[in-house]
Scaffold this active site. Structure first.
Site, short mmCIF file in Angstrom:
data_model
loop_
_atom_site.label_atom_id
_atom_site.label_comp_id
_atom_site.label_asym_id
_atom_site.label_seq_id
_atom_site.Cartn_x
_atom_site.Cartn_y
_atom_site.Cartn_z
N SER A 194 17.72 -34.49 35.50
CA SER A 194 16.44 -33.80 35.67
C SER A 194 15.31 -34.69 35.14
O SER A 194 15.15 -35.82 35.62
CB SER A 194 16.49 -32.44 34.96
OG SER A 194 15.39 -31.64 35.34
N GLU A 249 20.40 -26.74 44.13
CA GLU A 249 19.50 -27.03 43.01
C GLU A 249 18.51 -25.91 42.73
O GLU A 249 18.20 -25.60 41.58
CB GLU A 249 18.71 -28.32 43.28
CG GLU A 249 19.52 -29.59 43.27
CD GLU A 249 19.72 -30.18 41.89
OE1 GLU A 249 19.31 -29.55 40.89
OE2 GLU A 249 20.29 -31.27 41.81
N HIS A 299 20.80 -26.23 39.67
CA HIS A 299 20.31 -27.29 38.81
C HIS A 299 21.04 -27.26 37.47
O HIS A 299 21.20 -26.21 36.85
CB HIS A 299 18.81 -27.10 38.59
CG HIS A 299 18.11 -28.25 37.94
ND1 HIS A 299 17.99 -29.48 38.55
CD2 HIS A 299 17.47 -28.37 36.74
CE1 HIS A 299 17.31 -30.30 37.76
NE2 HIS A 299 16.99 -29.64 36.65
#
Length: 518
Positions: A212, A333, A437
């Site tokens: 990330s 995600e 995610h």
């Protein structure tokens, strides 16, 4: 649903996610001590079952007082044997991943995990991990790396770096504007280059990895001239280099002029906007007030000495450090964000869908195109919303980034696709999240020191992923005889029941549409 309200809601959603997923495990019993001499003094770590840990080692001086918003400086040497048996304080951040948050600016520390036993014939490869959290939250101590270290026979270093306004403030006349957190990461890499051999690591075989915002930080270091020679390979998880600042989820960089505007807003909110010496005033502001005044998301600034060009432009032009790259994204995600926003009182139905899209795509033409490309039916609003977020901000930028990098360096691309990955949040989401995610992280680390509950097949997938990641760190090629073949010409889909190459990822994520939308 306005864009401002949506992003405010998102900040609350992510706080709940991180607080649950990274909650620290209860303290373990006393471990056997072990001592190593670093460049700055002795450190006393702990011996565990098959590995050793050294936590809370300073790699730079505390950025306090006049050093708040200054380039990192080497820490003072110490006498005696420094306790390195527990992580130091996380960098200042609101409550969330770090229970209760943190206001301790003395936070530029790192943690080392290394296999136990006799010294190896050759120094071990080193993986330096940069945590995610929107450049606003996160902590090195959240990532227990012992499985990666022992199975892969590597040394893992996790790094705390300045976050939020303390890491990315920009102001006219302030050297290092907008890039202090990135400068911290480089200082940690220099520490590794100078001192990791004492822990059995090879300073000439360093892989910089992150997820990330940590993955995007790797992108920024690829584009930073000051990072030349500090790492030999790169792993980018869910942090594509070609993200865009007009999207609220994927990390990105902004021009220095934009960052200075945000800095002026911060100064005004902190009560320093009309001060004769704004920086002197800001350096006196308590950390808690700075945290209250800062935006929920941060971006590093480009057009700066550390980051001369936007990493997206640098990658597109081939102006980046030529190191092999392993890069990927998760299949779903955007689902975690979509679920959180829906649970916060923003339903996604055929009737509300145009307004939801308009909150994220202010251009009427773009919003109408997205609604046509991703139609919502009564039972699938959440997954469709998640697909828009995931495709636009992660899957397709990752594909673009991989293609641009591959024109110059070896690139291996994956997609994590375990639709039954262990949930990172408590409770029941409004729809199945699939592989959202951060869901790949429990396969590589014990988050918060807690192993996640995995099935036998998921344990095998975790072992296979660690094998790929650490082989890449060792040889610059993740492929090997003990794992399914990973070709550079395909995307490797990672799931418990199949680890297979695929050529359909771009079509599945509507990447042709997003490339024309801009």
């Amino acid at each position: 649903m306005t864009r401002h309200r949506t992003l405010t809601t998102l900040a609350c959603v992510l706080t709940a996610v991180f607080a649950a997923a990274w909650a620290p495990a209860p303290a373990a019993g006393a471990a056997v001590a072990t001592t190593v001499y670093t460049r700055d003094g002795l450190v006393r770590g702990a011996v565990h079952d098959g590995y050793r840990t050294f936590e809370g080692i300073p790699y730079a001086a505390a950025p306090v007082g006049a050093l708040r918003w200054a380039a990192p400086r080497r820490p003072a040497a110490w006498t005696g044997n420094r306790d390195a048996t527990r992580p130091a304080s996380a960098c200042p951040q609101p409550a969330g991943e770090v229970p209760g948050g943190s206001t301790d600016e003395d936070c530029l520390h790192l943690n080392v995990t290394t296999p136990d036993g006799a010294a190896p014939e050759r120094p071990r490869p080193v993986i330096v991990w940069l945590h995610g959290g929107g450049l606003t939250t996160g902590a090195a101590g959240s990532y227990d790396a012992h499985r990666m270290a022992t199975r892969g026979d590597v040394v893992v270093v996790t790094v705390d770096y300045r976050l939020g306004a303390l890491g990315f403030l920009a102001h006219a006349g302030l050297p290092g504007s907008g890039t202090f957190g990135l400068a911290d990461q480089q200082a940690a890499l220099r520490w590794v280059r100078d001192g990791i051999r004492a822990f059995g690591g090879d300073p000439h075989n360093v892989t910089l990895a992150g997820e990330s915002a940590g993955g995007y930080s790797v992108c920024a270091q690829l584009a930073s001239p000051a990072a030349a020679g500090l790492f030999d390979r790169a792993i980018i998880e869910s942090g594509p280099c070609t993200g865009s600042p007009d999207r609220p989820f994927a990390p990105s960089a902004v021009p220095l002029s934009t960052a200075r505007g945000a800095g002026a807003d911060l100064a005004a909110k902190a009560g320093c906007g009309s001060s004769h010496d704004v920086l002197a005033c800001l350096r006196r502001v308590p950390v808690s007030r700075l945290l209250a005044a800062q935006d929920t998301d941060q971006q590093p600034a480009y057009a700066t000495p550390l980051l001369p060009a936007d990493p997206a432009a640098a990658v597109a032009a081939g102006r980046f450090h030529p190191v092999p790259v392993l890069i990927g994204n998760n299949h779903d995600e955007g689902n975690g964000w979509a679920a959180g926003i829906i649970q916060a009182g923003n339903p996604v139905t055929p009737a509300t869908w145009p307004d939801v899209v308009a909150a994220f795509f202010p251009s009427p033409g773009q919003a109408k195109a997205v609604v046509r490309e991703y139609p919502v039916h009564p039972a699938d609003g959440g997954p469709v919303f998640g697909a828009v977020i995931g495709d636009a901000d992660f899957a397709c930028p990752t594909a673009r980034t991989a293609g641009l990098l591959a024109a110059h360096v070896p690139v291996w691309r994956y997609e994590f696709a375990d639709e039954h990955a262990p949930p990172l949040t408590p409770g029941t989401p409004p729809f199945p999240l699939g592989a959202p995610h951060a869901s790949e992280l429990p396969y590589l680390f014990d988050l918060g020191g807690r192993p996640r509950e995995l099935t036998a097949a998921q344990h095998r997938l975790a072992d296979t992923m660690i094998d790929y990641w650490t082989r890449f760190a060792r040889t610059a090629d993740p492929d090997g005889p003990s794992s399914p073949r990973w070709s550079r010409q395909t995307v490797l889909s990672l799931a418990p029941d199949h680890i297979v190459p695929t050529r359909t990822a771009r079509f599945r994520h509507h990447c042709a549409f997003w490339s024309t939308l801009g």
